[in-house]
Enzyme design. Structure first.
Site, PDB file in Angstrom:
ATOM      1  N   GLY A 187     126.500  38.787  61.966  1.00 36.78           N
ATOM      2  CA  GLY A 187     127.931  38.493  61.880  1.00 36.78           C
ATOM      3  C   GLY A 187     128.619  39.086  60.663  1.00 36.78           C
ATOM      4  N   SER A 188     129.669  39.876  60.848  1.00 40.76           N
ATOM      5  CA  SER A 188     130.247  40.596  59.718  1.00 40.76           C
ATOM      6  C   SER A 188     131.477  41.372  60.180  1.00 40.76           C
ATOM      7  CB  SER A 188     129.203  41.557  59.147  1.00 40.76           C
ATOM      8  OG  SER A 188     128.558  42.239  60.210  1.00 40.76           O
TER       9      SER A 188
END
Length: 218
Positions: A187-188
């Site tokens: 996640g990013s």
């Protein structure tokens, strides 16, 4: 055939071993059949989640020195003019792409050219859509330059779940559009800083596909 990114090989092997162990232990020590099946389903679901996170689909890139392609899969969450203070120290057009945990997390070079700058910054782990995540979170900044488009900066930004950014870009490298530039685990987001006046091919809320989709033209 499903391909997996090399950054996931170790985790995938560990996940397989733990899954097999969990399935066998459930069979050995639990007598209630539906409980066994429930545990095994959960184990297999977790294994599937690991496998899909590290998938690395092969995507043919149509090389175009006058175009910027999406470096990652995800959703366009920011399009705005900002002051880029790390490298250019002037106004740039920022385009940010948010990746959820179910997106492909391979980072690909948005254009061909020479790496002029590559730097890692330690930092916080604010949620990736937080306005200050681009400057406060753990991140890497990379500048690519070619004679057709000029210089652009892309920034891999860690999120609340991302705890490791992998960046392959080294200053002086000659890189090809669409090839593997790194990986962000769990996640990013990726921010692009483009020259003002760049013609965008995307708008806020669009879902983009890394390595193939044109997001800007010169």
């Amino acid at each position: 055939m499903i391909r997996f990114h090399k950054e996931g090989y170790k985790i995938i092997v560990i996940a397989f071993l733990l899954s097999i162990t969990g399935v066998l232990l459930a069979e050995k020590f639990i007598d209630i059949n539906w409980v066994i099946k429930a545990i095994q389903i959960v184990i297999l679901a977790l294994l599937f989640t690991v496998l899909q996170f590290f998938r690395n689909p092969k995507r043919p890139t149509k090389l175009d020195d006058h175009a910027i392609i999406a470096p990652v899969d995800g959703k366009v969450v920011v399009i705005e003019e900002v002051e880029e203070l790390e490298f250019f120290k002037d106004k740039r057009l920022q385009v940010s792409i948010f990746m959820s945990p179910i997106n492909v997390h391979v980072t690909r070079y948005a254009m061909s050219g020479i790496i002029k700058y590559s730097k890692y910054h330690p930092g916080k782990y604010l949620v990736a859509w937080h306005p200050k995540s681009s400057t406060d979170n753990e991140r890497t900044s990379v500048v690519i330059e070619n004679k057709f488009f000029g210089a652009i900066l892309y920034r891999q930004v860690a999120g609340a779940l991302a705890r490791r950014i992998v960046n392959y870009a080294k200053e002086g490298d000659i890189v090809e559009q669409g090839t593997d530039a790194g990986f962000i685990k769990f996640g990013s987001r990726v921010d692009l800083y483009l020259p003002l006046g760049t013609e965008l091919a995307v708008k806020l809320g669009d879902t983009v596909k890394g390595g193939t989709q044109v997001i800007a033209k010169k």
